[in-house]
Structure formats: C-alpha cells, structure tokens
Design a protein around this motif. Structure first.
Motif, mmCIF file in Angstrom:
data_model
loop_
_atom_site.group_PDB
_atom_site.id
_atom_site.type_symbol
_atom_site.label_atom_id
_atom_site.label_comp_id
_atom_site.label_asym_id
_atom_site.label_seq_id
_atom_site.Cartn_x
_atom_site.Cartn_y
_atom_site.Cartn_z
ATOM 1 N N ARG A 239 12.890 46.545 119.839
ATOM 2 C CA ARG A 239 13.501 47.749 119.271
ATOM 3 C C ARG A 239 15.021 47.658 119.296
ATOM 4 O O ARG A 239 15.700 48.105 118.371
ATOM 5 C CB ARG A 239 13.044 48.999 120.026
ATOM 6 N N LEU B 146 16.043 45.396 116.443
ATOM 7 C CA LEU B 146 15.872 46.076 115.163
ATOM 8 C C LEU B 146 16.896 47.194 115.001
ATOM 9 O O LEU B 146 17.450 47.390 113.911
ATOM 10 C CB LEU B 146 14.456 46.630 115.055
ATOM 11 N N ARG B 147 17.149 47.927 116.078
ATOM 12 C CA ARG B 147 18.155 48.989 116.049
ATOM 13 C C ARG B 147 19.526 48.430 115.682
ATOM 14 O O ARG B 147 20.226 48.984 114.829
ATOM 15 C CB ARG B 147 18.226 49.664 117.415
ATOM 16 N N ARG C 244 20.186 45.732 114.063
ATOM 17 C CA ARG C 244 20.162 45.287 112.673
ATOM 18 C C ARG C 244 20.361 46.476 111.731
ATOM 19 O O ARG C 244 21.100 46.378 110.735
ATOM 20 C CB ARG C 244 18.824 44.592 112.381
ATOM 21 N N ALA D 216 11.928 48.794 106.604
ATOM 22 C CA ALA D 216 12.067 48.852 108.056
ATOM 23 C C ALA D 216 10.828 48.297 108.748
ATOM 24 O O ALA D 216 10.923 47.579 109.750
ATOM 25 C CB ALA D 216 12.316 50.293 108.489
ATOM 26 N N ALA E 266 10.939 44.585 108.532
ATOM 27 C CA ALA E 266 11.889 44.047 109.507
ATOM 28 C C ALA E 266 11.305 44.081 110.909
ATOM 29 O O ALA E 266 11.513 43.154 111.706
ATOM 30 C CB ALA E 266 13.193 44.847 109.452
ATOM 31 N N ALA E 267 10.556 45.143 111.228
ATOM 32 C CA ALA E 267 9.903 45.230 112.534
ATOM 33 C C ALA E 267 8.896 44.093 112.708
ATOM 34 O O ALA E 267 8.772 43.519 113.796
ATOM 35 C CB ALA E 267 9.214 46.585 112.677
ATOM 36 N N VAL F 244 10.789 40.971 113.593
ATOM 37 C CA VAL F 244 11.255 41.002 114.975
ATOM 38 C C VAL F 244 10.112 40.688 115.939
ATOM 39 O O VAL F 244 10.270 39.929 116.902
ATOM 40 C CB VAL F 244 11.878 42.377 115.296
ATOM 41 N N ARG G 261 1.686 43.351 115.409
ATOM 42 C CA ARG G 261 2.534 43.142 114.236
ATOM 43 C C ARG G 261 1.724 43.170 112.936
ATOM 44 O O ARG G 261 2.298 43.193 111.842
ATOM 45 C CB ARG G 261 3.318 41.833 114.340
ATOM 46 N N ALA H 285 9.333 51.013 113.844
ATOM 47 C CA ALA H 285 10.562 51.066 113.055
ATOM 48 C C ALA H 285 11.205 52.446 113.124
ATOM 49 O O ALA H 285 12.439 52.558 113.189
ATOM 50 C CB ALA H 285 10.268 50.694 111.602
ATOM 51 N N ALA I 269 13.049 52.832 116.375
ATOM 52 C CA ALA I 269 14.295 52.064 116.335
ATOM 53 C C ALA I 269 15.341 52.783 115.489
ATOM 54 O O ALA I 269 16.534 52.789 115.818
ATOM 55 C CB ALA I 269 14.029 50.664 115.781
ATOM 56 N N ARG I 270 14.903 53.401 114.384
ATOM 57 C CA ARG I 270 15.836 54.148 113.520
ATOM 58 C C ARG I 270 16.437 55.325 114.282
ATOM 59 O O ARG I 270 17.646 55.597 114.187
ATOM 60 C CB ARG I 270 15.120 54.644 112.270
#
Length: 223
Positions: free
Chosen positions: A46, A49-50, A52, A69, A72-73, A76, A137, A147, A150-151
């Motif tokens: 996280r 990703l955060r 990024r 997102a 992307a997760a 990661v 995943r 995601a 992380a956002r």
C-alpha cells in the motif's frame, strides 16, 4: 525552632533478578506467522502504491480511475510475490549451508545446524506468504479495496502537506491582498507547492527503501 533528628530510611533488600522465573513466551504458530507476514507485505504494498499515486498526481498525469488503480495494485502485489519467493529461496540456501556447520553462532546471521529447523519454518512462511498474495492479486474485489485504501492514504498525506503549508504561509502573511498580481502568481505558487510535495515523497520513498533493507519482518518470530 527545634530541629528534629532525621530518621534514617530503612533500606529494602531486593532479590537478584532471576530470569528463569519469567513466564515462558509461547512460540507463534505457523498461521500466526503467516497472518503477520501477509499484513507486513500488504502494508509495504500500500505504501508503494500510495507513493505512486502521489507522484502521478503531482506530475499532473491521468486522473484517478479505479480500473487503473486496481491494475497498479496487481502489479505491486506481483512484486511482493517475487520478493517473498526470493527470500524463501535464499533461506533454503542458508538452511542447507547451516546444516553443515556445527558449534555456536558468532552473530545473528551465522547460522548453524541448530538453526536448521527455524530456517525451514521461515522458508515455509515466506513461501506461504507468496502463495497467499498470488491468490489475492487475482481477486478483483480485493484489488479494488486495496487500491481504494491506498488512495485514501495518499490523499491524507497530500492534504496534510497542503494544510501545513497553508497554515505556515497564513501565519507569515497575516494580510493578503487579492489583486491582479496575486491572481497572476497563483500558478507559480501552486507549482512551488507541488515541487515541495514531490520532494517529500522522494524522501519518504528513500527512507522506506532503507528501512526495508535493514529490517527483517520475521526476525521476531524465528531465530
């Protein structure tokens, strides 16, 4: 005024510390170690990703989209799977070498035959962590939630930095006259703020990489 003699305080005799009297701490179970390992990996994922997301926002790249997102997760998590697999392989190599060494260890990474069982357990835990992350995943709902969290963390960091900057500038500039010049220089001030945030993210990422290299999340679980 009469002075009364001071009474001597009687010294208490303390028993010497007896380590054997301490309660025995039970060793964590395999499931506990697996759960902790997955939590540590998720936290690192996280954070990556955060960071990024913050960099993309500061650079003015494409707007946030849940689908991108989640993708992307997934990337990661794949990197985390590779890391866990690599640690499991290195641990297996260390276990094979330790099995040929007798005697006592001279430092924490000097593994001997007595450490073989713990190394084997550590190898199994890392392999299980990699397997669990691989399953997650491929779960769309999990990726979306991962995601989104992380956002939220990314926005919390950016908004906090903006509030701190505004509070500092407001205290330094108690009276701001909004005129044509102020409006004309607004873009420059925003760019300066984004540059400060970008630098802060770079420093945080470098610090995270350093801590990840120095720390072993399983050191407290197996010897």
């Amino acid at each position: 005024m009469a002075l009364w003699p001071r009474r001597k305080r009687k010294r208490r005799r303390f028993e010497p510390f007896d380590r054997s009297a301490l309660p025995e701490v039970p060793a964590p179970t395999f499931d506990q170690m697996l759960t902790e390992g997955v939590l540590v990996a998720e936290s690192a994922g996280r954070m990556a990703l955060r960071n990024r997301m913050i960099v993309e926002a500061l650079r003015g790249e494409e707007p946030f989209a849940p689908e991108r997102a989640a993708a992307a997760a997934r990337e990661v998590l794949y990197e985390l799977v590779q890391e866990a697999d690599e640690v499991a392989e290195h641990t297996a190599e260390a276990r094979a070498a330790a099995a040929r060494r007798e005697g006592r260890s001279s430092h924490e990474h000097d593994y001997r035959r007595a450490d073989a069982a713990n190394l084997r357990r550590r190898e199994q835990v890392y392999a299980a962590v990699a397997k669990e992350l691989w399953v997650r995943r491929n779960d769309p709902e999990y990726l979306t939630a991962f995601a989104e969290r992380a956002r939220e963390e990314a926005w919390g960091e950016v908004s906090g930095a903006i509030e701190t900057r505004l509070d500092r500038e407001w205290s330094e500039w108690p009276r701001i006259e909004v005129d044509e010049t102020y409006e004309a220089e607004r873009e420059g001030r925003v760019l300066d703020l984004l540059a400060d945030l970008d630098m802060g993210v770079a420093v945080a990422e470098a610090d995270r990489a350093r801590r990840a290299e120095e720390n072993d999340p399983f050191r407290g679980f197996v010897g």
